[in-house]
Design a protein around this motif. Sequence first.
Motif, PDB file in Angstrom:
ATOM      1  N   SER A   1      -5.467   0.805  -9.845  1.00 23.07           N
ATOM      2  CA  SER A   1      -4.711  -0.140 -10.680  1.00 23.07           C
ATOM      3  C   SER A   1      -4.307   0.507 -12.004  1.00 23.07           C
ATOM      4  CB  SER A   1      -5.535  -1.404 -10.936  1.00 23.07           C
ATOM      5  OG  SER A   1      -6.596  -1.173 -11.852  1.00 23.07           O
TER       6      SER A   1
ATOM      7  N   HIS B   1       2.128   1.767  -3.536  1.00 24.92           N
ATOM      8  CA  HIS B   1       1.049   2.295  -4.366  1.00 24.92           C
ATOM      9  C   HIS B   1       0.857   3.788  -4.120  1.00 24.92           C
ATOM     10  CE1 HIS B   1      -0.879  -1.994  -4.500  1.00 24.92           C
ATOM     11  NE2 HIS B   1       0.099  -1.853  -5.374  1.00 24.92           N
TER      12      HIS B   1
ATOM     13  N   TRP C   1      -1.513   2.895 -11.207  1.00 23.48           N
ATOM     14  CA  TRP C   1      -0.304   2.126 -10.877  1.00 23.48           C
ATOM     15  C   TRP C   1       0.408   1.694 -12.153  1.00 23.48           C
ATOM     16  CZ3 TRP C   1       3.155   0.686  -7.342  1.00 23.48           C
ATOM     17  CH2 TRP C   1       3.883  -0.494  -7.522  1.00 23.48           C
TER      18      TRP C   1
ATOM     19  N   PRO D   1      -2.801  -3.105  -7.653  1.00 23.36           N
ATOM     20  CA  PRO D   1      -3.778  -2.756  -6.609  1.00 23.36           C
ATOM     21  C   PRO D   1      -5.139  -3.368  -6.895  1.00 23.36           C
ATOM     22  CG  PRO D   1      -2.574  -0.807  -7.340  1.00 23.36           C
ATOM     23  CD  PRO D   1      -2.232  -1.908  -8.295  1.00 23.36           C
TER      24      PRO D   1
ATOM     25  N   ALA E   1       0.829  -1.203   0.000  1.00 17.69           N
ATOM     26  CA  ALA E   1       0.000   0.000   0.000  1.00 17.69           C
ATOM     27  C   ALA E   1       0.867   1.258   0.000  1.00 17.69           C
ATOM     28  CB  ALA E   1      -0.933  -0.007   1.210  1.00 17.69           C
TER      29      ALA E   1
END
Length: 316
Positions: free
Chosen positions: A184, A13, A187, A178, A10
């Motif tokens: 996502s 991210h 990312w 993620p 996390a």
Amino acid sequence: MTLPDSGQLAGLHEALDQWFAETARDLPWREPDCSPWGILVSEVMLQQTPVVRVLPVWLDWMERWPTPSHLADEPSGAAVRHWGRLGYPRRALRLHAAAVAIREQHGGNVPDTYGELLGLPGVGSYTAAAVAAFAFGRRETVVDTNIRRVHARLISGSALPAPALTAAEMRLAEALLPPEQDLSVRWNASVMELGAMVCTARRPKCADCPVRSSCAWLAAGEPPPSYTPKGQSWHGTDRQVRGAVMAVLREAATPVPREMFEQAPADLGFAPSGVGIPLAALHRLNSAPEQLERALEGLLTDGLAEMHDGGLRLPA
């Protein structure tokens, strides 16, 4: 290799998401109003080609052909002609074929799922995942060379990824993605941007990396690669000769007789102007006759050129 726990992941991210929001390049295919077609065109053009070369060609294409149907209405040779000097011009033929399929099978709209995108001519797994993610916000595992290099250093502690994409790399990319759909997508984009701008292959800018404190490669003392990457040769290769022939065909308004490729412009009685300029450049290569013949036959076989009225031209 040890995967980050949920808290560490996390943190990665969040750190990359914030870095991307603050530093990402301002590119037209990242604009909120960029169409899925524009994103598909950018993804195909960016394969093995830097942004600085793609940008003017992408802008020209989007002005000429703002939708797939606009391109599908043109002959495939128009796509090749306006591909310019991006290299690997078969990509232009694939984009044209994809545009025709989008018009005929999808009502002129770029399909929005990985499976349907993968069914388009010339669209592979990477491009399908990238377009599904960046054009439609889908949670897809996007893995290109830049992403592979970041994953290799950040998680695996290796200077470079394996020479070819492995199943283990895909599993790692899936594990790092993620769970949240919007995050996502960001990312994928942020890791790709990090690899392109900071975690580069030859001279990584580690001091500028937002996740350097978590980098396994830095922690291991920056071990060298386990292999020497092979650079792509160009000078003196068949690819160079093919590119020079394509430059002639792009400038030609009429079919080019075969003997023009085989004899220097001066020997044919005209000075290097118009089509003579790329012809002169072709002959300055001094390629062997058999190499020129391979280039001409290869372009015909690949559909990048065709015979018409005794000469070669771009496909109609």
